[in-house]
Design an enzyme around this catalytic site. Structure first.
Site, PDB file in Angstrom:
ATOM      1  N   HIS A 210      -3.708  -5.477   0.822  1.00  0.00           N
ATOM      2  CA  HIS A 210      -3.213  -6.069   2.063  1.00  0.00           C
ATOM      3  C   HIS A 210      -3.192  -7.591   1.952  1.00  0.00           C
ATOM      4  CE1 HIS A 210      -3.151  -2.692   5.110  1.00  0.00           C
ATOM      5  NE2 HIS A 210      -3.651  -2.095   4.037  1.00  0.00           N
TER       6      HIS A 210
ATOM      7  N   CYS B 125       0.832  -1.210   0.000  1.00  0.00           N
ATOM      8  CA  CYS B 125       0.000   0.000   0.000  1.00  0.00           C
ATOM      9  C   CYS B 125       0.869   1.263   0.000  1.00  0.00           C
ATOM     10  CB  CYS B 125      -0.982  -0.033   1.160  1.00  0.00           C
ATOM     11  SG  CYS B 125      -2.247  -1.294   0.940  1.00  0.00           S
TER      12      CYS B 125
ATOM     13  N   GLU C 261      -1.914  -9.676   3.976  1.00  0.00           N
ATOM     14  CA  GLU C 261      -2.025 -10.317   5.294  1.00  0.00           C
ATOM     15  C   GLU C 261      -3.463 -10.423   5.773  1.00  0.00           C
ATOM     16  OE1 GLU C 261      -2.762  -6.190   6.372  1.00  0.00           O
ATOM     17  OE2 GLU C 261      -1.471  -7.166   4.905  1.00  0.00           O
TER      18      GLU C 261
END
Length: 396
Positions: free
Chosen positions: A361, A272, A363
């Protein structure tokens, strides 16, 4: 329609910590401050005209003999004080603000919540006439069953068995072979560290803003020397990359082929804001997304299978939180993934160096293939840069 969550959390106190210290570190809760907490707390302190008092705090108790505690968060609160002749009370209520919130509707909702408290305490509704606030039935609705993309979220939670790596904050003892995670004030930083740890990597978390009195460059030199990382993740965060000098310095060194350790270029992954920092460092433009901001939105990502997308499906679901987007320029960074429209850049890789960036993202629980993508990055190895090879060839 109100849903309230009760969570049970277990753990062991680290040496040197007391129960009171741990309890104080848990508050204020992120649900009543916003994320990232450090930034939003500063905004609350500046914008709100008076202290919150008990509101959004907590009431609870500790069973010292049994190692159990129960705590709540005070979200609709009447705080009463006795004066010389009468009692005085303050009623406070609020709500969470998201990108799609309507200011007028949020204020109206807060008035409804406060009115419920005053009516139960005093029999009248503060700020409303009977016409303004008609009676409504209160029911408990079950959580709806979701279909489609949501059905595919759970695989992202499945971690393989194996030895986990350590997670420490910088400064720390030297941890050779670690993943150096640059924290840009993002609430998901720890989640990234946890996933990398579960994949077997030791993780050192360092602040992307702080630098010593000398220079940012000296700070990065010290950081690399003291941690000796095998790889670096430039983490997500609010605002623009320019707000984080450590992140930008690492990004500039990386794309110029000067992020060196033991004669080799360190692999870098930008997530990001970190992805945006890499693009800016290589001369790309960072603009507001023409399709508007997204926050916690599962999106279809279409890749060409290069870089860390090797081994992943051509189309995958990834969770996005961004309002800015990079515009590619002619450079050594090559776009390699887009949103489903093909208009918004979602990832890039370097022509010759182990550098990758993604505008989502991996994760997140909303990124089922995100763990595989991080595994691909974990397999990236330091490389000798082309200009170093030329220098070695010229040596007698």
């Amino acid at each position: 329609n109100v849903q309230h969550l009760v969570s049970g959390v277990q753990g062991e106190l680290a040496p040197g910590f007391t129960t009171s210290e741990v309890t104080s570190l848990m508050f204020p809760g992120g649900s009543v401050t916003g994320c990232p907490k450090t930034v939003t707390l500063a905004a609350i302190d500046e914008l709100e005209e008076s202290p919150r008092g008990s509101w959004t705090g907590s009431i609870g108790h500790i069973h010292r003999g049994h190692g159990i505690a129960d705590w709540n968060i005070l979200i609709r609160t009447l705080e009463a004080h006795s004066g010389p002749e009468k009692w005085y009370a303050t009623v406070q209520a609020g709500g969470g603000i998201v990108i799609g919130s309507s200011p007028a509707e949020e204020v109206e909702e807060a008035r409804w919540k406060a009115a419920a408290v005053t009516e139960s305490a005093w029999g009248f509704r503060t700020g409303f006439s009977n016409n303004d606030l008609p009676e409504r039935e209160v029911e408990i609705y079950p959580v709806p069953e979701y279909g489609g993309i949501i059905d595919h979220l759970s695989p992202g939670l499945i971690f393989e068995n194996g030895d986990s790596g350590s997670i420490v904050n910088y400064p720390c003892d030297k941890t050779e072979g670690c993943t150096l995670l640059i924290d840009n004030l993002d609430s998901f930083t720890r989640n990234i560290a946890e996933v990398m740890s579960s994949l077997g990597s030791n993780v050192v978390i360092a602040d992307g803003r702080k630098f010593n009195k000398g220079s940012v460059s000296n700070t990065v030199d010290e950081l690399l020397f003291n941690t000796s990382p095998d790889r670096i993740i430039l983490g997500p965060g609010p605002s623009r990359p320019e707000s984080y000098p450590i992140t930008m310095e690492i990004a500039r060194r990386s794309v110029s082929g000067n992020l060196m350790l033991a004669g080799k270029h360190i692999p870098v992954l930008g997530l990001c804001l970190g992805h945006q920092a890499l693009g800016l460092a290589d001369g790309w433009k960072l603009v507001e997304s023409p399709k508007g901001p997204v926050h916690g939105t599962p999106s279809v990502i279409v890749s060409d299978g290069t870089g860390i997308f090797a081994g992943l499906p051509k189309k995958s679901i990834m969770m996005r939180y961004n309002s800015l987007i990079l515009l590619p320029m002619d450079s050594d960074l090559i776009p390699n993934s887009w949103d489903h429209t093909g208009e918004l850049l979602m990832g890039m890789t370097h022509r010759t160096l182990p550098i990758d960036g993604v505008q989502f993202h991996p994760e997140s629980v909303g990124s089922p293939s995100g763990r595989d993508l991080l595994c691909e990055f974990l397999m990236r190895k330091p490389v000798i840069c082309n200009h170093q090879i030329e220098e070695q060839v010229r040596r007698p």
